[in-house]
Write a protein that holds these residues in place. Structure first.
Motif, mmCIF file in Angstrom:
data_model
loop_
_atom_site.group_PDB
_atom_site.id
_atom_site.type_symbol
_atom_site.label_atom_id
_atom_site.label_comp_id
_atom_site.label_asym_id
_atom_site.label_seq_id
_atom_site.Cartn_x
_atom_site.Cartn_y
_atom_site.Cartn_z
ATOM 1 N N ASP A 85 -5.832 -57.102 4.436
ATOM 2 C CA ASP A 85 -6.849 -58.075 4.850
ATOM 3 C C ASP A 85 -8.119 -57.919 4.017
ATOM 4 N N LEU A 86 -8.535 -56.683 3.779
ATOM 5 C CA LEU A 86 -9.733 -56.429 2.986
ATOM 6 C C LEU A 86 -9.529 -56.882 1.534
ATOM 7 N N GLU A 87 -8.363 -56.627 0.983
ATOM 8 C CA GLU A 87 -8.070 -57.017 -0.402
ATOM 9 C C GLU A 87 -7.990 -58.533 -0.552
ATOM 10 N N ILE A 88 -7.393 -59.220 0.405
ATOM 11 C CA ILE A 88 -7.323 -60.693 0.344
ATOM 12 C C ILE A 88 -8.729 -61.277 0.325
ATOM 13 N N TRP A 89 -9.601 -60.781 1.227
ATOM 14 C CA TRP A 89 -10.988 -61.252 1.233
ATOM 15 C C TRP A 89 -11.656 -60.965 -0.110
ATOM 16 N N ASN A 90 -11.460 -59.750 -0.628
ATOM 17 C CA ASN A 90 -12.132 -59.340 -1.857
ATOM 18 C C ASN A 90 -11.654 -60.141 -3.069
ATOM 19 N N ARG A 91 -10.387 -60.503 -3.100
ATOM 20 C CA ARG A 91 -9.887 -61.305 -4.226
ATOM 21 C C ARG A 91 -10.565 -62.664 -4.269
ATOM 22 N N GLN A 92 -10.909 -63.188 -3.112
ATOM 23 C CA GLN A 92 -11.611 -64.469 -3.065
ATOM 24 C C GLN A 92 -13.100 -64.281 -3.339
ATOM 25 N N ALA A 93 -13.697 -63.253 -2.744
ATOM 26 C CA ALA A 93 -15.139 -63.032 -2.873
ATOM 27 C C ALA A 93 -15.520 -62.438 -4.227
ATOM 28 N N LYS A 94 -14.648 -61.608 -4.791
ATOM 29 C CA LYS A 94 -14.900 -60.956 -6.084
ATOM 30 C C LYS A 94 -16.228 -60.187 -6.114
ATOM 31 N N LEU A 95 -16.495 -59.473 -5.010
ATOM 32 C CA LEU A 95 -17.773 -58.770 -4.884
ATOM 33 C C LEU A 95 -17.677 -57.259 -5.080
ATOM 34 N N GLY A 96 -16.461 -56.712 -5.138
ATOM 35 C CA GLY A 96 -16.337 -55.266 -5.246
ATOM 36 C C GLY A 96 -14.917 -54.823 -5.488
ATOM 37 N N LYS A 97 -14.645 -53.580 -5.133
ATOM 38 C CA LYS A 97 -13.320 -52.972 -5.303
ATOM 39 C C LYS A 97 -12.867 -52.390 -3.970
ATOM 40 N N VAL A 98 -11.572 -52.569 -3.656
ATOM 41 C CA VAL A 98 -10.960 -52.069 -2.420
ATOM 42 C C VAL A 98 -10.142 -50.823 -2.746
ATOM 43 N N PHE A 99 -10.172 -49.838 -1.822
ATOM 44 C CA PHE A 99 -9.464 -48.580 -2.046
ATOM 45 C C PHE A 99 -8.622 -48.198 -0.834
ATOM 46 N N SER A 100 -7.507 -47.544 -1.103
ATOM 47 C CA SER A 100 -6.599 -47.082 -0.051
ATOM 48 C C SER A 100 -6.988 -45.682 0.401
ATOM 49 N N SER A 101 -6.250 -45.184 1.379
ATOM 50 C CA SER A 101 -6.517 -43.846 1.918
ATOM 51 C C SER A 101 -6.166 -42.732 0.930
ATOM 52 N N PRO A 105 -11.427 -42.274 3.178
ATOM 53 C CA PRO A 105 -11.303 -43.186 4.314
ATOM 54 C C PRO A 105 -9.947 -43.885 4.286
ATOM 55 N N ASP A 106 -9.520 -44.404 5.431
ATOM 56 C CA ASP A 106 -8.239 -45.107 5.494
ATOM 57 C C ASP A 106 -8.260 -46.395 4.679
ATOM 58 N N ALA A 107 -9.382 -47.063 4.633
ATOM 59 C CA ALA A 107 -9.600 -48.237 3.783
ATOM 60 C C ALA A 107 -11.082 -48.245 3.442
ATOM 61 N N SER A 108 -11.407 -48.659 2.224
ATOM 62 C CA SER A 108 -12.817 -48.664 1.844
ATOM 63 C C SER A 108 -13.085 -49.708 0.768
ATOM 64 N N TRP A 109 -14.375 -49.979 0.591
ATOM 65 C CA TRP A 109 -14.815 -50.992 -0.363
ATOM 66 C C TRP A 109 -16.122 -50.528 -0.994
ATOM 67 N N VAL A 110 -16.222 -50.760 -2.311
ATOM 68 C CA VAL A 110 -17.432 -50.415 -3.067
ATOM 69 C C VAL A 110 -17.929 -51.672 -3.771
ATOM 70 N N LYS A 111 -19.222 -51.931 -3.651
ATOM 71 C CA LYS A 111 -19.850 -53.074 -4.318
ATOM 72 C C LYS A 111 -19.625 -52.972 -5.826
ATOM 73 N N LEU A 112 -19.319 -54.105 -6.460
ATOM 74 C CA LEU A 112 -18.928 -54.142 -7.868
ATOM 75 C C LEU A 112 -19.959 -53.482 -8.785
ATOM 76 N N GLU A 113 -21.250 -53.743 -8.563
ATOM 77 C CA GLU A 113 -22.286 -53.174 -9.435
ATOM 78 C C GLU A 113 -22.277 -51.643 -9.387
ATOM 79 N N ARG A 114 -22.042 -51.092 -8.201
ATOM 80 C CA ARG A 114 -22.013 -49.630 -8.065
ATOM 81 C C ARG A 114 -20.786 -49.050 -8.754
ATOM 82 N N TRP A 115 -19.655 -49.752 -8.626
ATOM 83 C CA TRP A 115 -18.416 -49.292 -9.271
ATOM 84 C C TRP A 115 -18.566 -49.333 -10.792
ATOM 85 N N GLU A 116 -19.104 -50.412 -11.292
ATOM 86 C CA GLU A 116 -19.244 -50.570 -12.742
ATOM 87 C C GLU A 116 -20.277 -49.619 -13.337
#
Length: 196
Positions: free
Chosen positions: A59-75, A89-100
């Motif tokens: 669910d998080l990855e589907i949203w992120n593919r549309q929003a293109k705001l960051g990166k999704v990570f698994s556990s 974490p079991d699921a996590s997300w990092v804002k794109l600017e911070r990842w880059e």
């Protein structure tokens, strides 16, 4: 299998690189390290919890593919928090600017940052570990508090056994809501909603 905590400090202090190498050499184990330097060996999750976790990531990855705001990570992803803890974490997300902003080496190994958003799912193995309800939740709640203290902006502790979700926000008190509910990604994950 129970969670095992080993205090390594009397004999060794693992650097970030040594911890990384330990994880690579023992890739069949789920390892974390707390800020005190204790090595945490976590049990695998069962089918129900694994399926629920996969659904959260999807669910998080589907949203992120549309929003293109960051990166999704698994556990399986371990983050090195500012306090030195190494957590997954079991699921996590990092804002794109911070990842880059990370180097390629930091991205390939364990990223040295706290996610912007994290989900912890209380699994059946968490229930089997301890008999008292508060004791079962305390380690997961402590982990969520640690994320917040290290800069996490939004976190959900999903507790299907007690039909509750604890919502953690930076600089705010923890909010507890009953399941079923629709969780909002608020301004951290704009437009993201999760039905639990």
């Amino acid at each position: 299998m129970n969670t095992v905590v080993l205090n390594l400090e009397p004999i060794a202090h693992l650097t970030d690189e040594q911890f990384y190498q330990l994880c690579v050499a023992n890739s069949d184990l789920s390892l974390e390290m707390n800020a005190a330097g204790e090595l945490i060996i976590m049990p695998p999750v069962g089918g129900e919890s694994g399926n629920q976790e996969a659904g959260l990531i999807t669910d998080l990855e589907i949203w992120n593919r549309q929003a293109k705001l960051g990166k999704v990570f698994s556990s399986s992803t371990i983050f090195i928090l500012p306090n030195g803890a190494k957590r997954s974490p079991d699921a996590s997300w990092v804002k794109l600017e911070r990842w880059e902003a990370l180097t390629l080496e930091q991205r390939k190994k364990f990223p040295p940052l706290v996610p912007d958003f994290a989900i912890e799912l209380r699994s059946e193995t968490d229930v089997w570990r301890q008999a008292a309800t508060r004791l079962r939740l305390a380690p997961i709640q402590g982990k969520m508090q640690e994320y917040i203290e290290n800069g996490l902006r939004l976190g959900w502790l999903i507790n299907p056994q007690d039909n509750q979700v604890e919502i953690y926000r930076l600089l705010k008190a923890v909010e507890v809501i009953q399941i079923p509910a629709i969780l909002s990604g608020e301004d951290i994950l704009p437009g993201f909603e999760l039905q639990v």
